[in-house]
Motif scaffolding. Structure first.
Motif, short mmCIF file in Angstrom:
data_model
loop_
_atom_site.label_atom_id
_atom_site.label_comp_id
_atom_site.label_asym_id
_atom_site.label_seq_id
_atom_site.Cartn_x
_atom_site.Cartn_y
_atom_site.Cartn_z
N HIS A 16 53.08 -0.81 -43.12
CA HIS A 16 53.41 0.57 -43.51
C HIS A 16 52.14 1.37 -43.75
CE1 HIS A 16 55.75 3.88 -45.11
NE2 HIS A 16 54.91 3.94 -46.12
N ASP A 17 52.08 2.52 -43.12
CA ASP A 17 50.98 3.45 -43.31
C ASP A 17 51.54 4.72 -43.92
OD1 ASP A 17 49.28 5.87 -42.34
OD2 ASP A 17 47.98 4.14 -41.96
N PRO A 18 50.92 5.20 -45.02
CA PRO A 18 51.43 6.40 -45.69
C PRO A 18 51.55 7.62 -44.78
CG PRO A 18 49.78 5.30 -47.04
CD PRO A 18 49.74 4.65 -45.70
N PHE A 19 50.72 7.67 -43.76
CA PHE A 19 50.70 8.83 -42.88
C PHE A 19 51.49 8.63 -41.59
CE2 PHE A 19 46.75 8.80 -45.36
CZ PHE A 19 46.89 10.00 -46.04
N ARG A 20 51.48 7.39 -41.08
CA ARG A 20 52.14 7.14 -39.78
C ARG A 20 53.48 6.45 -39.92
NH1 ARG A 20 48.13 4.42 -35.63
NH2 ARG A 20 49.90 4.97 -34.29
N GLY A 21 53.81 6.02 -41.13
CA GLY A 21 55.08 5.34 -41.33
C GLY A 21 54.99 3.84 -41.05
N THR A 22 56.13 3.24 -40.77
CA THR A 22 56.20 1.79 -40.56
C THR A 22 56.18 1.47 -39.06
OG1 THR A 22 57.52 1.56 -42.57
CG2 THR A 22 57.54 -0.29 -41.04
N SER A 23 55.46 0.43 -38.70
CA SER A 23 55.38 0.01 -37.30
C SER A 23 55.33 -1.51 -37.23
CB SER A 23 54.15 0.60 -36.62
OG SER A 23 52.96 0.18 -37.29
N VAL A 24 55.61 -2.03 -36.05
CA VAL A 24 55.57 -3.47 -35.82
C VAL A 24 54.12 -3.93 -35.86
CG1 VAL A 24 56.08 -5.34 -34.20
CG2 VAL A 24 57.66 -3.41 -34.43
N LYS A 25 53.87 -5.02 -36.54
CA LYS A 25 52.52 -5.56 -36.66
C LYS A 25 51.97 -5.96 -35.30
CE LYS A 25 48.91 -7.73 -38.46
NZ LYS A 25 47.79 -7.01 -39.09
N ALA A 26 50.77 -5.51 -35.00
CA ALA A 26 50.07 -5.91 -33.78
C ALA A 26 49.00 -6.93 -34.17
CB ALA A 26 49.44 -4.70 -33.11
N LEU A 27 49.00 -8.07 -33.52
CA LEU A 27 48.02 -9.10 -33.85
C LEU A 27 46.59 -8.64 -33.58
CD1 LEU A 27 49.50 -12.47 -32.50
CD2 LEU A 27 49.12 -11.86 -34.88
N THR A 28 45.72 -8.86 -34.54
CA THR A 28 44.30 -8.62 -34.35
C THR A 28 43.63 -9.96 -34.05
OG1 THR A 28 43.72 -9.02 -36.67
CG2 THR A 28 44.40 -6.77 -36.06
N PRO A 29 42.41 -9.96 -33.55
CA PRO A 29 41.71 -11.23 -33.34
C PRO A 29 41.63 -12.06 -34.62
CG PRO A 29 40.55 -9.46 -32.23
CD PRO A 29 41.61 -8.81 -33.07
N GLU A 30 41.43 -11.39 -35.75
CA GLU A 30 41.35 -12.10 -37.03
C GLU A 30 42.68 -12.73 -37.39
OE1 GLU A 30 40.27 -8.99 -36.48
OE2 GLU A 30 38.13 -9.45 -36.45
N MET A 69 41.24 -12.73 -25.84
CA MET A 69 42.02 -11.70 -25.17
C MET A 69 42.20 -10.48 -26.06
SD MET A 69 45.93 -11.97 -23.68
CE MET A 69 46.67 -11.89 -25.33
N LEU A 70 42.49 -10.71 -27.34
CA LEU A 70 42.68 -9.59 -28.27
C LEU A 70 41.37 -8.83 -28.50
CD1 LEU A 70 45.05 -11.30 -30.86
CD2 LEU A 70 45.65 -9.53 -29.21
N ARG A 71 40.25 -9.55 -28.54
CA ARG A 71 38.95 -8.90 -28.71
C ARG A 71 38.64 -8.02 -27.49
NH1 ARG A 71 35.63 -14.06 -31.21
NH2 ARG A 71 36.17 -13.67 -33.41
N GLN A 72 38.97 -8.52 -26.30
CA GLN A 72 38.74 -7.75 -25.09
C GLN A 72 39.61 -6.50 -25.08
OE1 GLN A 72 36.38 -8.45 -22.59
NE2 GLN A 72 36.92 -6.32 -22.14
N MET A 73 40.85 -6.64 -25.54
CA MET A 73 41.75 -5.50 -25.61
C MET A 73 41.22 -4.45 -26.58
SD MET A 73 45.44 -7.47 -25.56
CE MET A 73 46.36 -5.96 -25.95
#
Length: 222
Positions: free
Chosen positions: A59-73, A209-213
């Motif tokens: 949840h982001d106060p400005f953008r609302g709720t979204s599906v989690k996108a995997l980060t490299p971490e 792959m995620l780092r490249q993206m």
């Protein structure tokens, strides 16, 4: 125990996220979801809070709720944690093997092979997760099972993400066969060794792959 509307709504949304029907990064608008599922916005709000605790939505106060996108971490943390927990689970399962437990594990492996024969990635993913869940049950270590349950949905999200990396489903049974054999034979050290590295190759590939993206996204000014 009967589930309340909040839990039922969360179940439906969770299924859509884990099957990829709702893509990572997609915004989740409460009003639209309430209309789609025929429930109140309050119910949707409660369901989204539950999924946020599971690490599936943010949840982001400005953008609302979204599906989690995997980060490299995220990917690195998930696959290394899985390796650690699964190594302990496999070791204990092998140490505590019984004929009944061996049959249960063999059945789970057969289900995985059957799923691969059907060439349906979603079915394969479920069978893959179920096999590992069986091993944790065999360990008879309640707190270890509870720890694994905490990352259950994130693990499923990870497995779903790595599905795109597997171009040959036929390789999946072979990757699990050595682990299953070690556990069934009661070879605790071997089972631990295999499980400790079981997710590494796919995990490292996904991280790259995620780092490249991320780099591509940055270079295009997205």
């Amino acid at each position: 125990m009967r589930k309340g509307l909040d839990d039922k709504a969360a179940d439906m949304l969770r299924k859509e996220i884990l099957t990829g029907e709702v893509e990572p990064g997609s915004r989740l608008v409460e009003a639209r979801l309430a209309e789609k599922l025929d429930v109140s916005q309050g119910t949707i709000r409660a369901a989204l809070k539950l999924l946020a605790r599971e690490g599936l939505v943010v949840h982001d106060p400005f953008r609302g709720t979204s599906v989690k996108a995997l980060t490299p971490e995220d990917a690195w943390e998930i696959y290394t944690l899985r390796n650690t927990l699964e190594a302990m689970g496999a070791k204990l399962a092998a140490e505590r093997i019984t004929p009944d437990k061996a049959r249960m594990l063999k059945e789970a492996f057969v289900q995985l092979v059957t799923a691969v024969d059907e060439s349906d990635w979603q079915v394969v993913m479920e069978a893959d997760y179920n096999l590992h869940r069986v091993i944790f049950e065999m360990s008879a270590h309640k707190r270890l099972q509870e720890m694994y349950a905490i990352i259950e949905t994130q693990t499923r999200l990870y497995i779903n993400a790595t599905g795109g990396l597997c171009t040959d489903l036929a390789k999946i049974p072979a990757l699990h066969e050595r682990l299953v054999e070690a556990v069934m034979n009661g070879d605790a050290d071997r089972a631990q060794e295999i499980a400790a590295d079981h997710n590494t190759e796919d995990g490292e590939t996904l991280v790259k792959m995620l780092r490249q993206m991320e780099q591509n996204h940055s270079s295009t000014g997205g």
